[in-house]
Design an enzyme around this catalytic site. Structure first.
Site, PDB file in Angstrom:
ATOM      1  N   GLU A  29       0.648  -1.258  -0.011  1.00 21.88           N
ATOM      2  CA  GLU A  29       0.044   0.108  -0.001  1.00 21.88           C
ATOM      3  C   GLU A  29       0.938   1.321   0.096  1.00 21.88           C
ATOM      4  OE1 GLU A  29      -3.398  -0.060  -0.176  1.00 21.88           O
ATOM      5  OE2 GLU A  29      -3.335  -2.148  -0.635  1.00 21.88           O
ATOM      6  N   ASP A  66       3.928  -3.976  -5.761  1.00 22.43           N
ATOM      7  CA  ASP A  66       4.154  -5.598  -5.308  1.00 22.43           C
ATOM      8  C   ASP A  66       5.760  -5.247  -5.176  1.00 22.43           C
ATOM      9  OD1 ASP A  66       1.965  -6.487  -4.898  1.00 22.43           O
ATOM     10  OD2 ASP A  66       1.876  -7.500  -7.097  1.00 22.43           O
TER      11      ASP A  66
END
Length: 388
Positions: free
Chosen positions: A273, A352
């Protein structure tokens, strides 16, 4: 002629979306569908069958909902909206009040018709697969709160937009500006005011995990007002963690359902995030959505200014005409969804990668994502075209 063009494009969009949904279900739940090799260490055949059954049940409900929506929308387009216009025009001479009543009637009908499907989704499907923890009291309370919030925020916004349309012949840029400002305002307001109306947020008590999270935030010079745990378990057993808000309303939120994860797994999800913020994905998405709103509203304005809608559907009020224009333009812009999905997927891959680089290893993120897929019964074999 425009009547047939309008309906054809609208139905093409709706039917194509329905076909993709059914196709994805059949592809993902076929006997040929297998557990991807990368998940075999975490997901058993029993888990796999359960996820396929979950997809079947959700899709079957979605198909019924879509068919009902298509039928209802066609009825509204051909008969409903002209009738609503005549009805509200007979009730008041105030243009803004007419517009509020017009959209209020439309929203009320949609709400009442969707309510049984929402109840079935939560209390039958989600209950069947062990996700639902929502009680009837919470469900009813949530509805009441949502209606009140919609009234408090929606009536002033809609009144302002109706006033802009009525007072300025070239209203499109003011309309777009108000929509963009409102979206940014809601992003700022939501974590501080709206979200706490539905859930309790309490500071993270695990000092060891808190220190690790603060250390992670410090690495990327990211400041938040606090780290909160949300009582998500009172509605669902699904797992999540996220960063929310903009400016001084930014905060880290952990579902209480994720607290059973290892610290490294929680940190990897939060690092993902954080990647969205550090890579400026939020700013980029706000910019892209703003440009989309401007283009979308301008195209709606061009159609609104033409006589096509009023002469085809026999409506004369601007709020009716603009609704028809929105429906038509949204049916066309639906087909740029693959581009939007491509950008979104690109951002997810970048986040990611950022998580892996920040933690120095990909293992916690891989483990947490596999666990999320397993526990949330995610679709392991989506149709390639559906993913686009």
């Amino acid at each position: 002629m425009f009547f047939y063009v309008f309906l054809s494009i609208f139905l093409l969009k709706e039917i194509w979306d329905l076909v993709l949904t059914i196709w994805n279900k059949n592809y993902s739940t076929s006997p040929n569908a297998k557990i991807p090799e990368v998940f075999r260490d975490k997901i058993s055949e029993e888990d796999f069958e359960k996820s396929k059954n979950y997809l079947r049940d959700r899709t079957n409900l979605a198909v019924i909902v879509s068919i009902c929506d298509i039928i209802l929308s066609v009825v509204f387009i051909i008969w409903g909206f002209p009738y609503f216009e005549k009805l509200v025009s007979s009730l008041t001479k105030s243009y803004i009040l007419q517009g509020l009543l017009f959209f209020g009637i439309f929203s009320l009908i949609n709400f009442l018709l969707s309510l049984p499907f929402n109840i079935y989704s939560i209390f039958v499907i989600e209950e069947k697969y062990g996700f639902n923890t929502t009680t009837p009291k919470i469900f009813i309370t949530d509805i009441i709160k949502s209606i009140i919030i919609s009234i408090i925020l929606g009536i002033p916004l809609l009144s302002l937009l109706l006033w802009i349309i009525e007072s300025d012949p070239h209203w499109w840029w003011k309309f777009a500006l108000v929509v963009i400002i409102f979206e940014i305002f809601i992003s700022w307001l939501y974590p501080m005011v709206i979200a706490p109306l539905f859930n309790k947020f309490y500071p993270l008590e695990n000092e060891e995990l808190k220190e690790k999270i603060l250390s992670l935030l410090e690495k990327v010079h990211f400041r938040v007002s606090n780290i909160f745990v949300m009582d998500a378990s009172k509605r669902t057993k699904k797992v999540n963690a996220y960063l929310t808000g903009i400016g001084n309303s930014r905060r880290v939120v952990l579902f209480d359902t994720i607290m059973s994860y290892s610290h490294d797994e929680i940190l990897s999800v939060l690092a993902h995030e954080l990647g969205h913020h550090v890579k400026k994905h939020i700013l980029k998405l706000i910019t892209l959505s703003s440009l989309f709103y401007i283009a979308y509203i301008y195209l709606t304005f061009l159609l609104y200014k033409s006589p096509l809608i009023s002469s085809t559907f026999f409506v004369g009020k601007s709020y009716s005409i603009i609704l028809y224009a929105f429906i038509f333009i949204s049916s066309i812009t639906y087909f740029i969804t693959p581009l939007i999905n491509f950008i979104s997927r690109k951002f997810e891959y970048e986040a990611d990668r950022f998580s892996t680089e920040l933690l120095g290893t990909s293992k916690p993120l891989i483990d947490s994502l596999k666990r999320l897929v397993k526990e949330n019964l995610a679709n392991l074999n989506p149709l390639p075209l559906y993913r686009i």
